[in-house]
Structures are given as structure tokens and as C-alpha cells.
Write a protein that holds these residues in place. Sequence first.
Motif, short mmCIF file in Angstrom:
data_model
loop_
_atom_site.label_atom_id
_atom_site.label_comp_id
_atom_site.label_asym_id
_atom_site.label_seq_id
_atom_site.Cartn_x
_atom_site.Cartn_y
_atom_site.Cartn_z
N ASN A 60 0.83 -1.21 0.00
CA ASN A 60 0.00 0.00 0.00
C ASN A 60 0.86 1.26 0.00
OD1 ASN A 60 -2.32 -1.44 -0.03
ND2 ASN A 60 -2.87 -1.11 2.11
N VAL A 61 2.02 1.17 0.66
CA VAL A 61 2.96 2.28 0.67
C VAL A 61 4.31 1.77 0.19
CG1 VAL A 61 4.14 4.02 2.07
CG2 VAL A 61 1.78 3.41 2.59
N ASP A 62 4.82 2.39 -0.85
CA ASP A 62 6.12 2.00 -1.39
C ASP A 62 7.20 2.74 -0.61
OD1 ASP A 62 8.38 1.42 -2.85
OD2 ASP A 62 7.33 1.51 -4.78
N LYS A 63 8.01 1.99 0.11
CA LYS A 63 9.05 2.59 0.94
C LYS A 63 10.34 2.83 0.16
CE LYS A 63 7.25 2.83 5.16
NZ LYS A 63 7.24 4.06 5.96
N ASN A 64 10.41 2.33 -1.04
CA ASN A 64 11.64 2.42 -1.82
C ASN A 64 11.57 3.49 -2.90
OD1 ASN A 64 12.84 0.21 -0.42
ND2 ASN A 64 11.52 -1.17 -1.60
N ASP A 65 10.44 3.50 -3.62
CA ASP A 65 10.31 4.41 -4.75
C ASP A 65 9.66 5.72 -4.29
OD1 ASP A 65 10.14 5.61 -7.17
OD2 ASP A 65 8.45 4.40 -7.90
N PHE A 66 10.44 6.59 -3.65
CA PHE A 66 9.88 7.86 -3.18
C PHE A 66 10.25 9.01 -4.11
CE2 PHE A 66 13.64 6.59 -0.83
CZ PHE A 66 14.55 7.59 -1.14
N MET A 67 10.96 8.70 -5.16
CA MET A 67 11.24 9.67 -6.23
C MET A 67 11.79 10.99 -5.69
SD MET A 67 7.78 8.82 -8.33
CE MET A 67 6.92 8.49 -6.81
N GLY A 68 12.69 10.87 -4.70
CA GLY A 68 13.32 12.07 -4.16
C GLY A 68 12.42 12.89 -3.28
N ARG A 69 11.24 12.37 -2.92
CA ARG A 69 10.29 13.09 -2.09
C ARG A 69 10.10 12.37 -0.75
NH1 ARG A 69 10.27 17.97 -4.31
NH2 ARG A 69 9.62 17.97 -6.50
N ALA A 70 9.67 13.12 0.26
CA ALA A 70 9.39 12.49 1.56
C ALA A 70 8.09 11.69 1.47
CB ALA A 70 9.28 13.55 2.65
N ILE A 71 7.06 12.29 0.87
CA ILE A 71 5.78 11.61 0.66
C ILE A 71 5.27 11.99 -0.72
CG2 ILE A 71 3.38 11.36 1.43
CD1 ILE A 71 4.27 12.14 4.22
N LYS A 72 4.78 11.00 -1.44
CA LYS A 72 4.21 11.28 -2.76
C LYS A 72 2.99 10.40 -2.97
CE LYS A 72 5.52 11.89 -7.63
NZ LYS A 72 5.30 13.35 -7.65
N VAL A 73 1.87 11.02 -3.32
CA VAL A 73 0.64 10.30 -3.66
C VAL A 73 0.27 10.69 -5.08
CG1 VAL A 73 -1.76 9.86 -3.05
CG2 VAL A 73 -0.13 10.44 -1.25
N GLU A 74 0.13 9.69 -5.94
CA GLU A 74 -0.18 9.94 -7.35
C GLU A 74 -1.54 9.36 -7.70
OE1 GLU A 74 2.90 8.27 -9.72
OE2 GLU A 74 4.12 10.08 -9.70
N LYS A 75 -2.46 10.25 -8.10
CA LYS A 75 -3.78 9.85 -8.60
C LYS A 75 -4.42 8.79 -7.71
CE LYS A 75 -2.40 10.80 -13.38
NZ LYS A 75 -2.21 10.25 -14.74
N GLY A 76 -4.35 9.03 -6.40
CA GLY A 76 -4.83 8.04 -5.43
C GLY A 76 -6.33 8.08 -5.20
#
Length: 1258
Positions: free
Chosen positions: A350-366
Motif C-alpha cells: 500500500n505504501v512503497d518505501k523504496n520508490d519515493f522519487m526524491g520526495r518524503a511523501i508522494k501520492v499519485e492519482k490516489g
Amino acid sequence: MFSNGVVSEKMPLLTNARTQPKTNVKQARLSRVLFKLYWSDIFQSFLTKAASDVLTFAGPLLLGILIHFIENKTEFEEGGKWIGYAVAVGLFCIPWCQSVFYHQTYHMAMTLGMRMKTALMAAIYDKALKLNCEAQRRSTAGEIVNLMAVDCQRIQDAVCYAQFIWSIPLQVALAIFLLWSTMGPSSLAGLSVLILLVPVNAIVVTKQVKFQKANLLHKDNRLKLTSEVLAGIKVLKLYAWEGSFRDKILHIRKNEMDVLMKIGRLNTLSMFVWTCAPYLVTLATFTTYVLTSADGNIDAQKAFVTLSLFNILQFPINFIPETISYLTQAVVSIKRIDRFLKEEELRPSNVDKNDFMGRAIKVEKGTFSWGKSMRPILSNINIDISEGELVAIVGSVGAGKSSILSAMLGEMEIFHGKVASKGKIAYVSQQAWILNATVRENILFGSQMNKKQYRRAIEACALQEDLKMLSGGDLTEIGEKGVTLSGGQKQRISLARAVYTDADVYLFDDPLSAVDSHVGKHIFKRVISDSGILKYKTRVFVTHAVHWLPLVDTVILLKEGKILESGSYIKLMRRHGYLADFLHNFYVEQESEHEEEEDPEVKELKSKVWDHVETVTSTSEGANSSDDNIVIQRSKWKSSPTESEIEKSIDINRSSPSSSRQISRLIDEEKAEVGRVRFSVFIAYAKAIGMCSTLFIFIFYTLYQGSSVAANILLSTWTDDPDLQNLTLSQTSSYINKNHQYLTLFGVFGILQAVFILLHAAIANTQMVNAAGKLHSKMLTSIVKAPMSFFETTPIGRIVNRFSRDIETIDNLIPSIFSMWILTIFSVTSTILVICVTTPLFTIVVIPLVFMYTAIQKFFVPTSRQLKRLESVTKSPIYSHFGESIQGSLNIRAYEARERFVKDSRSLIAKNQIYYFAGISANRWLGIWIEFISSCVVFAASLFSLLSPGATGGSLGLSVTYALQITSSLKWLVRTLSDLETNIVSVERVKEYSELKTEGSWVNRHNRPPVDWPEAGNIQFQLYSTRYRPGLDLVLKIITCDIKPGEKIGIVGRTGAGKSSFVLALFRLVESVTGSIYIDDRRIDDMGLHDLRSKLTILPQDPVLFAGSLRMNLDPFGCYNDEDIWTALTLAHLKVYVKSLPGGLSFDCGEGGQNFSVGQRQLVCLARALLRKTKVLILDEATAAVDLMTDNLIQETVRSEFKDCTILTVAHRINTIMDYDRVMVLGGGKIIEFDKPAILLQDEESSFYDLAKDADII
């Protein structure tokens, strides 16, 4: 202990079905997993059981040889006498060897059962912390406790009985084979009787499964409601609802009792059939033999070898009903646990701990929901938060703010999109979760002590003054759910826990709503803002305090689960969009309340925000200058306290881990009784059964046993009858008639046994069910009538343990143990009497054997009893810890502390099982010694029969047959004596809680107030003093005041001043030590509690709802019609929302009201108050845990709907009571000042002036 027993998470049983690869492998079943884990142990116990069963039949064979030797002594006169003595020695040695195998079997089986139980309990706890929201709705805390307390125990109990599945058929087969060799084809008649009883067995099994399922379902519902009632007992007492909810529990219990009564009737049938079965088989065999054999003669060897074989069969056959009961219970329990362990879990993905794309938190089209079958709560969510950023999430009540944080934590079902986060997360929930531990343990939360970091967390969360007030400083134990703390203190401890964690990302779910304005400013500045100690951390901040928005980096505005706007405050305000409109509407509502601001800095900030809002919502001109003002204002807050300032602000010694201060305990360890179970406990159980019923239970079993002994004596006389031994007369009518007379008498005694055992079983099984109902009802009534001091010092898990495991023991275990105890004690007594009569020399060894038996029993029973008590006492912490873990499961997962909590749970289970293992080992020790005594009895009976002159085959057969029987009887006598005394401890524990000191009577028939009381609402305190519990200091001291009808009184004071105590005194939740309280000239101490409490209305601090419909939560007594309820909901600003719910008023609120937000729960509580609408309204910090918007709604409704009522408000926000008629300032349990707010503020020496100054109102 767990290394061999715990079901691994890698096993398919504990793996979420959705995360498993799609293969053709069959879905795992719990029964299959348990078998694969323990098959070798099961197989070993089966081998030793088989050896024990085979050796059991050596006794009748040796008995046959001995009878042949006695009847044919002349043949062995020369050189053959040793044969008789050798057989006697064999009768001593072989049964003792058999007992070694037998007890090894039981030791292995019971140890295996223990390991299965601990493994399942650990698996259930582990699973409970992984359930997703939808699974949590299906499995409430009460139901999961039932799985741990009842179902796991039933599986453990059934392990010992599992071997009877093949052991009973094996023993029957061996017995039939030996009977064939002794009685020939006549034995087929007995076999036919057994076969005819098989359908009865099938019916019993089918019905047992059906009834056990229904029983466990009712038990689940009962424990679920009981747990909720205990959790909300304070609110129930304040509303005078405890009687109504007690009746609801008793209604569920009645349904449970109906099923138990059906099980009892089934057990009566089963007991009747299987007790009569051995006798029927014997009678059928003898009848067939007499009628079909050539001479019709039954000699002593045939008769008593046959009787011995049937006696051997009697015990396993008697165990058929019990085996069916235990195994069917276990089958049902395995299915229930299996179903629970297959519930859906939260997916780590449910939460990707690896792919944070340089951000602390990222939600995409959730797009998120609380369950796959539920509608989405959040739609098309896009959030991008950089490291170190401060983000505020705002929106109206129910917009989805808390849900966004849950989605970031991976708690929600993802329909579309992706969530990614970086690093360690700390989470502060809207309702603080507090452990039943010390303040320090709550803050450290399993981390190592770092004094510097600890001091910074204490100071930043404004806890130093609170710690000074606590008796043990930060080593003070704060009770279950933080019962000794205010709402604000609990929230600040929760906040300090997060600060101390030193995480990378902080999620705050409106933590400032529960604290005063000046404390909120302190926390925002020292913790959350860019000048706080978390300034380099990523912070996501849900809030209704919109004046903080200019001080954050990004603002996210939510409405109906969608993001309307997102960006910096200045940027969004320049758009003149949704945020500007939202703030405009919010401040218009605020302004309409005419509230005075709490803090100069906050006031200045709000003023600038309001000016900014006014500018952008009216015209675009001047917007730039407003923006500049906001930027300047933000820069003022960017100043942090220095390290030296922090050091000076905290008393280091009070928070140092090396402090010599002792832990100040609130909760005492559960005490275990010592010594013998008091005779009064047995009398209490007998009274619950009914003294007459108890007497008849013993009388009818005495008559049954007497008939059985008479039948065996008749058999001895029959085989020794000299007329029948003369086979030359076998064809004469006199010989045949005499044989038939004996056979008829033998049949008559069988009929008498059947009648007496049926009457015994019918009375015992039905009355013991009634006894269980009475004991539960009495305990429940006693607990709901107990004073609040009992609940403050007693963990809920400890009470739930009495309602779960102890009531389960009384419902199911004690009746079966009691029946076995009666059977064995009468069997042993009759055996000793028969041997003494038939073999008088046996009396020589009776006294030494009784002395040895008594010595063993005196050594064993106290040990076993105390071990059982210790086991019961160490069981309660397991359920208390489990209950806490369920309530805080979101926090545990957020802090990634699940493994530590699982380890703690296993440690508690292991400690409990230490005493259980010692108990079963003691039982095996007992068994070996008892078997030795039994072997001595058999040896003495056979030896003295050989030495007795004139001994006949019949008398020897009767004596040794009974002696062989005593092996099983003695063994089961001591075991059942021990089991009875150790399990009667459950009655002792239930009796203890049935005799609690209770509050005053609910209704005083001699002093009931009028229906319309109170008419005016005049309240008078006259020299009133009170304390919470005997031995504690007074919390109110000589209070005297007169509150006029219709007055609005604000009650203020620092923490510990006595504000809540003042309110509790009005409801008599604490009783007076001196003085009195009068309401409309009636002394409240003279009236019943329900008459008093039902005539007062309170809006409590904690908004407590119960599982059930919304209507039930508003009106549990059914006193109001739909129109009244909808009117109350309209005034509480809930009508539109409730109409949108499926089912409307029938909507299920969920356990603890989990289907509503905190603000909505408080509005439901407001609707309750509006329905009652009495002349006296008390608000006990009712808005401490809600947002300002909900606070405004509540204050507005109270002012309009209760304008003619006397209102007492315990206030944590002083601005809310500035327009009240008078303010009461409490300090140290005394009234320091009591006057109009304006007058008190004129006196700069007044305490109220100091409070107002501290709050920066002046």
C-alpha cells in the motif's frame, strides 16, 4: 516455548490470500497446518496410548487364570501353588507398567495441547495487528478476545481427547475378541447392542456441532457488548444507562443459555445411553448365553472375566459424550480461528518505501476506500511533499483529512494510484492512545533513554508543569487509557512520544484541538513550526486552527474527499479561490460568536489572516501589501529556544532515569488467593444449582451406584449357587427357572440403574446450566453497580477475563468435571466396601493405603490449586495487553513497533504457560503414585483371596474385578478432585466480583423526586468534601456555594484543582465525606442514583458511542419517537449527514463509534443531551478534543437550546466562558473565587486574573 509452537508468518495460513501467487496449490487449512507442525508428537503419543490400551486387557486375562486356580486348587496342590502367587504379582506389575505408558501419553498430549494453544494465541495476536479496516469491522476486539480466551483453550482441551477417536474402537475390538474367546458367539449379542447405539452417537455429534456454533456466536456477541460497556462505563453511569445495557447483555446471555440448555439435554441423553450401554451389552451377552448354550450355566470365570472386560470398556464408553463434546467444540473453534487467520491484511505494498522519487511523501492519482466493498472516501489525490516541508491539511468536518493520513500510513484500500514515503514515520492520532504504564514508558515507547532528547521532548510539549504535579513525576503510572490524565495531557504525552522518536516524517492529526490556546501556541512554535525542534523534519499537519496556515509551506484544502486546492498560502490566497472562500466562511462563523481571543500573538496573526481574507474576497487591490504583512508575521516565529533555556525549564532530576523516585502505581497486581478454596465457594455453587437439586443429584447417583453393586453381588451369588453348579440338572425345569430368575433380577437391577442415572443426569445438566446463568447475572449486576474507583484501578482485560474464561469454565468445564467426580468417588467407595466384605483380610491394608493416598493428595492438591490460581492471574495481563494493542493498532503500525508488541505478548503468554506446564507435570506425578496405590489394592485383593480359607471363584472374581476397576477410579478420583478444586477457582473469582462494594441503590422507593424535578435548577453545595477512594486525600474541601436557577457558571482552575471532581460530585460518581449537595432543595444523597442522574444532562469530554444502531445510541430505552430524534439531530447539525447514511437512524455506529469521526461523535453526544434537555446541563470540557468548527457548533446550540437552564461548564478555553454569569475558580479542591468574570478581571490579585494572564487574554 514458541520456537516449536508458533505458526510462522511464512506459512500460507498467515499470508494474505491476495498477496499469494496464483498456483494450483490448495488453500491452507488450520487443521492441516497444525497436523504438519505436530504430526511427530501426535504419532508418539498414539504409540504410547496403543501400548497402554493393550496392557489394560492383561488384567481380565490374569483374573481368569486366578479364578481357575481358586476353583481348581486340588489340581495345583503339589508344586503348583506358586502359580497363584505369580498371577497376583502379575496383577501388581502389569497395571503399573500400563500406567507408565498411560501417563506418558497424557503428558505428551497435554504438552502438545499447550504448545498448540500458545502458537494459536501468538498467531491471533499477530494477525490482529495486521487486519485491514474491512476485516476489523468484521472482527471486533471482543470477538478476537473470545478466540484467544475460549477457542484456543477448547483446542488445547480437545488434544487429549483426539486419541479416543481410534482408542475407543481399538479397545472395543480387543474386548470383543476376548469376549468371543470367553463367551463364544453370545458375545455377538453385546456387539449388536453397541452397533445399534451408533446412530444415537451420530445424532449427538450432529446436534453438538450445531449447538456449539450457535453457543460461540452468542458468546462472541456477549463479550463484544461486555467489552464496550466496560470501556464506556463512566458515560453509562453519567447517563444512568448501565441498567439498560446490562439488560442487553443479559438478553444475549439468555440466548446463550437456551443453547447451553439444549446442549445440557443432549448431554443427558448421551450420559443415559452410554452409562447404560456396558450393562445392556453384558445383559444381552448373558441372556443369549443362558438361552442358547447347551447347559445354560455361567461359571465365575466366564462371568467375571466378561464383567471385567465390560468394566474396562465402561470408562472409554463413558468418555464418548465428553469426547464428542470436546471434539465438536474444537472443530468449531478451529474453523473460527481458521476464518479469522484468513481475513484480509493490510498490504505492505500500500505504501512503497523504496520508490519515493526524491520526495518524503508522494501520492499519485490516489483513490482510497476503507474496504474493497465500500465507496471511495478519497478520490484523485495528488500530493507531493519534499523533505523538511511543513504541510497543513484543512477542510470541514468529514472532508477526509484524517483519511489522508491513514492513506499515507497504508491503512486504506487503494483502488487506483500509488503512495510512496521515505524513512521512519511518527504519528499523532486525533484521540491520544495511552498505554497502561508510566509517563516515561509512554514517551520512550520502547526506545532507549536519551536524557537530552527526552528533556527536549518534555519541554517542547509543555509537560514540565504536569510532571511536577504528578506524585511520581514521570514515573507515575497513569492507568488504563490514561484515566488519571486530562484530554490535553494525554494528547501532549502522545505528541512527546512522536517527538522523542526522532522520525523522518511526522503525521499530526489535529493534536492542538485538545489543548488550551497558549499551550497550542507553545507546541506549534516549539514542535511543529519552522522554529520548532522538528524544523528539519517533514511534517504533515491536519488542523482546524486556520490561523496557522500562513506559517506553513503548503496548504491542502479538502472537500468531500477531494483536493480542491493545494499550494502555498500566499499563492492560494492570490487566486481568490476555494481556500479564500473557506477561510471567509470560517471567520464569519467565528466572528458571530463574539469570542475574545486567547493570545496576543495568536490574536495578531488571526487579525492579519482575517484582513488578508477580507482583502482577497472583496477586491484584488491591496493584496500585495497584505501578502507582505503575512510574510513579515511568519518571520517573527522563526526563533528557536536555546539549549540552555530548555535545560533551565526542566527539573532534570524528575525526569532522569537514575532518579531514586519509585514508580507511583495506580493499578495493583491481580491478587491470587492462597490455601484451600473456601468451603463457602462450594456452598455458593451449590446454592446457584439449588440446595434441593444438589441433594437429589447425590441421592439419585447413590441409588444408581447401589443398584450397580447389587447387580454385581447378584452375579457373584449366581455363579456360586451350588444348585446351578450341578450340571447334571441343567435340563430340569427347576434349574432353568432358577437361571431365569437370576437373569430377570439382573435385568431389573439394570432397569433401576437406567432410571436413576436418567434422573441424576437430567437434574445435574439442567440445573448446572441455570447455575452458570445465575452466577454470570450476579457478577454482571455487581460490576455495573461498582463505583468508578473500581474501574480506575482495575484493567478492563482483568474483568473481561472473568466474563470470558471463567464463565466458559463454569458453563462447560465444571459440569463435566462435577459429573466425573461423582462417578469416581462413588466408584472408589463401592469398590473398597465390596472388597472388604468379600475379602475381610483386605481390611488390614486399607488403613495404610488410605494414609498413603491422603498424604499424596495433601501434597498434590494444594500445589495444583495454587498453580491454577497463578495461571488464572497471569492470564489477565494477556488480555489487557491485547485490548490495548487493538485500540492502538494504528499507532503500533505507524511506529513500526509491531514486532516488539508481538514479542511482549508472547512473553506474557509464556509466563502464563509456565504455571500450566507445572500443573500438568504435577498431574503426571500424581498419576504414577496413584497407580502404585491402585496396583497395591489389586495385589492385596488377589493375595488375600488366595490366603482366605473357603474362598470361591465368585467371591474372588467379585473382589478382584472391583480391585481392577479401582485403578481407573482412583486415578480419576484424585484428578477430578484436583480439577474440581482448581476449576472451582473460577466460581471463586466470579464470586469475588459478585460481592464488590457497590454504589448506592439505583432507585430509593422511599424518596423519589417528582417527575418534573428539577423544576428550577438551583444547586447548593453545603460544606461539601469528597475523595476518590478511601486512603486518598480530599479532592474537594469544604465547598459551599449557591448556584441560582438559570445561571451560566464557568468552572476554571489549573490541572488538579478539582474541576472534574466538582462535576462528578453532582452525579454522585464520588460520594460525600462531609456535607451535602441540594438541587431544588432536595438532598441528592437521599435519592436513588438513577433518579438523580437521569434528571441531569451532561456533555462529557470523551464522545463515547457503542456498537449498534444510531437510534440505540441516542435512545437506548426507546423513550422518544422519530420526530423527537430527528429534531435533536437537526439542532446538533447532523440531520443532513444522517439522512445520507445507509439506513438512516438504523445505521450501525461500529465498535466504539468507529464509523463516525471524533467531531461527529461529539455532535451525537450533543443530540443525546438535546433529547434529555433537563433543567441542569453540565459540559465537562466537552469541546476539549474537537476542532474549533465543531466547538462553535456545540456552543451555538447550547446557548440557544439551553438558554433557560442552569449550565455548568468546565472550561479549558477560558474565552468560551467570558460571557457567563459567574466564574468559579477552583484551586487545591477549594473555591478560591466565585464572581462575575468582569469583576474578577478588575482585581489584579485574583487567581482568575492570573489564569487569564497566563492565557494571554489580558
